[in-house]
Design a protein around this motif. Structure first.
Motif, PDB file in Angstrom:
ATOM      1  N   SER A  36       0.788  -1.248   0.000  1.00 48.36           N
ATOM      2  CA  SER A  36       0.000   0.000   0.000  1.00 48.36           C
ATOM      3  C   SER A  36       0.817   1.294   0.000  1.00 48.36           C
ATOM      4  N   PRO A  37       1.875   1.395   0.830  1.00 49.48           N
ATOM      5  CA  PRO A  37       2.608   2.666   0.846  1.00 49.48           C
ATOM      6  C   PRO A  37       3.251   2.990  -0.502  1.00 49.48           C
ATOM      7  N   TRP A  38       3.316   2.015  -1.390  1.00 49.81           N
ATOM      8  CA  TRP A  38       4.012   2.200  -2.657  1.00 49.81           C
ATOM      9  C   TRP A  38       3.074   2.465  -3.824  1.00 49.81           C
ATOM     10  N   HIS A  39       1.781   2.696  -3.520  1.00 47.94           N
ATOM     11  CA  HIS A  39       0.825   2.904  -4.609  1.00 47.94           C
ATOM     12  C   HIS A  39       1.197   4.085  -5.500  1.00 47.94           C
ATOM     13  N   GLN A  40       1.401   5.250  -4.877  1.00 53.57           N
ATOM     14  CA  GLN A  40       1.732   6.439  -5.667  1.00 53.57           C
ATOM     15  C   GLN A  40       3.032   6.244  -6.434  1.00 53.57           C
ATOM     16  N   ALA A  41       4.026   5.628  -5.781  1.00 49.00           N
ATOM     17  CA  ALA A  41       5.319   5.420  -6.443  1.00 49.00           C
ATOM     18  C   ALA A  41       5.147   4.542  -7.683  1.00 49.00           C
ATOM     19  N   ALA A  42       4.339   3.484  -7.569  1.00 46.07           N
ATOM     20  CA  ALA A  42       4.117   2.607  -8.724  1.00 46.07           C
ATOM     21  C   ALA A  42       3.495   3.406  -9.866  1.00 46.07           C
ATOM     22  N   GLY A  43       2.529   4.257  -9.533  1.00 46.79           N
ATOM     23  CA  GLY A  43       1.882   5.086 -10.553  1.00 46.79           C
ATOM     24  C   GLY A  43       2.861   6.054 -11.203  1.00 46.79           C
ATOM     25  N   TRP A  44       3.719   6.663 -10.388  1.00 49.29           N
ATOM     26  CA  TRP A  44       4.696   7.612 -10.944  1.00 49.29           C
ATOM     27  C   TRP A  44       5.723   6.908 -11.815  1.00 49.29           C
ATOM     28  N   VAL A  45       6.112   5.694 -11.425  1.00 46.81           N
ATOM     29  CA  VAL A  45       7.038   4.933 -12.267  1.00 46.81           C
ATOM     30  C   VAL A  45       6.377   4.662 -13.626  1.00 46.81           C
ATOM     31  N   ALA A  46       5.108   4.293 -13.596  1.00 49.14           N
ATOM     32  CA  ALA A  46       4.384   4.064 -14.857  1.00 49.14           C
ATOM     33  C   ALA A  46       4.405   5.335 -15.700  1.00 49.14           C
ATOM     34  N   ALA A  47       4.246   6.488 -15.051  1.00 47.63           N
ATOM     35  CA  ALA A  47       4.239   7.760 -15.779  1.00 47.63           C
ATOM     36  C   ALA A  47       5.565   7.992 -16.503  1.00 47.63           C
ATOM     37  N   VAL A  48       6.668   7.753 -15.793  1.00 48.95           N
ATOM     38  CA  VAL A  48       7.989   7.964 -16.391  1.00 48.95           C
ATOM     39  C   VAL A  48       8.206   6.985 -17.552  1.00 48.95           C
ATOM     40  N   LEU A  49       7.749   5.745 -17.361  1.00 49.18           N
ATOM     41  CA  LEU A  49       7.880   4.749 -18.432  1.00 49.18           C
ATOM     42  C   LEU A  49       7.118   5.189 -19.680  1.00 49.18           C
ATOM     43  N   ILE A  50       5.943   5.762 -19.476  1.00 46.24           N
ATOM     44  CA  ILE A  50       5.127   6.172 -20.620  1.00 46.24           C
ATOM     45  C   ILE A  50       5.783   7.346 -21.360  1.00 46.24           C
ATOM     46  N   VAL A  51       6.395   8.251 -20.598  1.00 48.63           N
ATOM     47  CA  VAL A  51       7.139   9.339 -21.251  1.00 48.63           C
ATOM     48  C   VAL A  51       8.244   8.741 -22.127  1.00 48.63           C
ATOM     49  N   PHE A  52       8.952   7.757 -21.564  1.00 45.09           N
ATOM     50  CA  PHE A  52       9.992   7.087 -22.351  1.00 45.09           C
ATOM     51  C   PHE A  52       9.394   6.505 -23.627  1.00 45.09           C
ATOM     52  N   ARG A  53       8.251   5.834 -23.497  1.00 47.30           N
ATOM     53  CA  ARG A  53       7.632   5.170 -24.652  1.00 47.30           C
ATOM     54  C   ARG A  53       7.221   6.164 -25.735  1.00 47.30           C
ATOM     55  N   VAL A  54       6.743   7.322 -25.300  1.00 44.62           N
ATOM     56  CA  VAL A  54       6.306   8.317 -26.283  1.00 44.62           C
ATOM     57  C   VAL A  54       7.510   8.794 -27.093  1.00 44.62           C
ATOM     58  N   VAL A  55       8.623   9.066 -26.422  1.00 44.55           N
ATOM     59  CA  VAL A  55       9.828   9.470 -27.154  1.00 44.55           C
ATOM     60  C   VAL A  55      10.275   8.333 -28.078  1.00 44.55           C
ATOM     61  N   TRP A  56      10.264   7.114 -27.537  1.00 40.75           N
ATOM     62  CA  TRP A  56      10.696   5.946 -28.313  1.00 40.75           C
ATOM     63  C   TRP A  56       9.794   5.738 -29.540  1.00 40.75           C
ATOM     64  N   GLY A  57       8.573   6.173 -29.442  1.00 37.92           N
ATOM     65  CA  GLY A  57       7.643   6.069 -30.564  1.00 37.92           C
ATOM     66  C   GLY A  57       8.044   6.947 -31.743  1.00 37.92           C
TER      67      GLY A  57
END
Ligand code: HEM
Ligand code: HEM
Length: 231
Positions: A42-63
């Motif tokens: 539970s304490p890591w919920h926000q962190a997991a979401g933020w990691v997903a956000a950074v990954l998606i930024v990476f994916r958009v550039v990679w696109g």
């Protein structure tokens, strides 16, 4: 006896794309598990979401700068969607080398809903509606279910193990006559995508200084407090 010759394969998904995929799947799974009441994550919920956000930024550039089949231009035209659907309706599925036209739609949906979950989640702290976050999250969960089922069904129908391709990056050449190895990304592309993703991670810490650390249990994962506790 002579050993069987190795099966000829063509390269399709580059390593950064595959790494992105499995890290995103892990981050989104962690976000869901940590949203369950009383889960030790539970304490890591926000962190997991933020990691997903950074990954998606990476994916958009990679696109834009990544390897051939990672590029949006390679699959976002939805070329052949009609043909693909009519084949599917007749129970046929031709293997495609890169993303198939329906898969391309799923990508837009998965990434879009993940962004919606992240943005709505991040705005809860500032008084945003948590119903919005819940709706985006459950729509994402549903689409992930469809996505995984589609991967299994398409693999069975086309005789091509798609999940293995997302692990190894390669597909059997025999199913793709005339196919050649995917054009690789230029060397600077990875550096660019990593720098932009790093900048995004820094930006995230400006929004939430403790973004990648544990958050107090009460902030997520224990359902809703009484109505009106946040206005
Ligand atoms: C939370 C879980 C998951 C999420 C959010 C997710 C998301 C995605 C996304 C965004 C893509 C597009 C890849 C790209 O950026 O080009 C993709 C493709 C793919 N995913 Fe997943 N995925 C998840 C779980 C899985 C699982 C469990 C499997 C294995 C069964 C899987 C197998 C694949 C495959 C094979 C592709 C390539 C599809 C194609 O051939 O066009 N995914 N996924
Ligand atoms: C992939 C991204 C995410 C997914 C799939 C996700 C999913 C969920 C789910 C399923 C819940 C439980 C909803 C409920 O029943 O109330 C929840 C709650 C919550 N999430 Fe997320 N989330 C994500 C990202 C984020 C982010 C980035 C933040 C904040 C930075 C965040 C903050 C919260 C908070 C504060 C709650 C508790 C809301 C409440 O119960 O009042 N989430 N999330």
């Amino acid at each position: 006896v002579t050993p069987a010759p190795p099966v000829a394969t063509v390269s399709v998904w580059d390593a950064p794309l595959r790494l992105f995929h499995w890290l995103l799947a892990a981050a989104v799974t962690a976000a869901f598990l940590s949203a369950i009441e009383g889960n030790p994550l539970s304490p890591w919920h926000q962190a997991a979401g933020w990691v997903a956000a950074v990954l998606i930024v990476f994916r958009v550039v990679w696109g834009f700068v990544g390897g051939e089949h990672a590029r949006f231009a390679d699959f976002l035209g939805f070329k052949g969607l009609g043909k693909h659907l009519s084949h599917l309706a007749r129970g046929r599925a031709e293997p495609s080398l890169g993303h198939n036209p329906l898969g391309a739609l799923a990508i837009v949906g998965l990434l879009g809903l993940a962004v919606a979950a992240i943005v709505s989640g991040a705005s809860i702290a500032g008084g945003g509606e948590d119903e919005l976050h819940e709706t985006a999250a459950f729509a994402l969960l549903a689409l992930v279910g469809v996505h995984v089922i589609a991967v299994v069904v398409m693999s069975l129908r086309s005789g091509e193990n798609l999940m293995r391709a997302m692990v190894t990056g390669r597909k059997p050449a025999a199913l793709h006559p005339g196919a050649r190895d995917a054009r690789r990304a230029p060397a600077v592309a990875l550096a660019m995508a990593v720098i932009v993703a790093g900048a995004a991670a820094y930006g995230v810490t400006r929004i939430d200084p403790n973004a990648f650390g544990p958050h107090a249990e009460s902030e997520a994962g224990e359902g809703h407090g009484q109505d009106g506790d946040r206005d």
